[in-house]
Design an enzyme around this catalytic site. Structure first.
Site, short mmCIF file in Angstrom:
data_model
loop_
_atom_site.label_atom_id
_atom_site.label_comp_id
_atom_site.label_asym_id
_atom_site.label_seq_id
_atom_site.Cartn_x
_atom_site.Cartn_y
_atom_site.Cartn_z
N ASP A 104 0.84 -1.20 0.00
CA ASP A 104 0.00 0.00 0.00
C ASP A 104 0.88 1.25 0.00
O ASP A 104 2.04 1.20 0.42
CB ASP A 104 -0.89 0.03 1.25
CG ASP A 104 -1.90 -1.11 1.26
OD1 ASP A 104 -2.22 -1.64 0.18
OD2 ASP A 104 -2.35 -1.46 2.36
N1 URA Z 1 -1.31 -5.90 3.78
C1 URA Z 1 -1.80 -4.64 3.77
O1 URA Z 1 -2.86 -4.37 4.33
N2 URA Z 1 -1.09 -3.71 3.14
C2 URA Z 1 0.09 -3.94 2.53
O2 URA Z 1 0.69 -3.03 1.99
C3 URA Z 1 0.59 -5.25 2.56
C4 URA Z 1 -0.14 -6.22 3.19
#
Ligand code: URA
Length: 240
Positions: A104
């Protein structure tokens, strides 16, 4: 067969512009004769190609470990926002790497950038169960039941039940809860949704490892380096 400038650029002799200069300077020899034009097609398997006497060894793939910083997109390009590929130098960019999987925008940590589509595909395939470990800072404490639930699997938004996971408590105090969570799949926002499924919330998320390869602690957010041969071999093993 490939163009001479492509071969030389992918052999570490600089950009196509740099390579043009080197050829002009008469430093590139093909089977003992100076090359005159970067546009000619050559066969590196059959022809002896040297630059200042050094053999030009073509590299097809690049494998970069990045400590992805917060605020940068896990994408190759975006019209408005900075991407992880933008952080690389032209030297890596010329291999056209892409992020193998997504973190993310607000997640930090281990991200592999490669142009090896096969390896990326296998690392991300849910069938291969490659473990990924995250450092997760939570907004509230976790109860022993929450930990058992996370480990056994929880139903996240969309009705999916997550596969068995491992939880290791790192810090447990009234104002700080940090765990290491290892999962073998990578549903969209999975860690955040798992936290939500047990009534909690992620305050900070960082990926620490993928398969047997851990983020190099020397890499500050935004920094990167190529994988070592050992790391690459370990990642290739991880897909088995
Ligand atoms: N899980 C998430 O919620 N975000 C990420 O970036 C990676 C795994």
């Amino acid at each position: 067969m490939m163009r001479l400038d492509k071969l030389l650029a992918n052999s570490g002799f600089g950009s196509r512009k740099d390579v043009k200069k080197i050829v002009k300077a008469g430093a590139v020899m093909i089977d003992g004769e100076p090359a005159k034009d970067v546009k000619i097609h050559v066969d590196p398997d059959k022809q002896d190609i040297t630059v200042y006497g050094e053999p030009a060894e073509y590299r097809e793939f690049i494998y970069v470990m990045m400590n992805k910083p917060q605020g940068v997109l896990s994408a190759t390009e975006d019209s408005r926002q900075q991407t992880v590929v933008d952080l690389l130098t032209p030297e890596e960019q010329r291999f056209e790497p892409f992020p193998a999987g997504r973190l993310d925008k607000d997640t930090e940590g281990f991200l592999l950038l490669t142009n090896d589509g096969q390896l990326a595909h296998r690392l991300l395939s849910p069938k291969k169960h490659v473990p990924k470990t995250y450092e997760v800072r939570l907004t509230s404490p976790l109860s022993p039941e929450d930990i058992i639930d996370l480990e056994r699997g929880v139903v996240i938004e969309g009705g999916y039940k997550t596969k068995p996971a491992a939880v290791k408590t790192i810090t447990e105090s009234p104002d700080e809860t940090v765990i290491h969570l290892t999962i073998t799949e990578g549903k969209y926002h999975q860690v955040k949704l798992m936290a939500k499924a047990v009534g909690n919330e992620v305050a900070y998320l960082k990926r620490l490892s993928m398969g047997a390869v851990s983020l190099d602690p020397e890499l500050k957010p935004g920094e990167f380096r190529e994988l070592t041969e050992e790391e690459l071999a370990a990642l290739k093993d991880a897909e088995m």
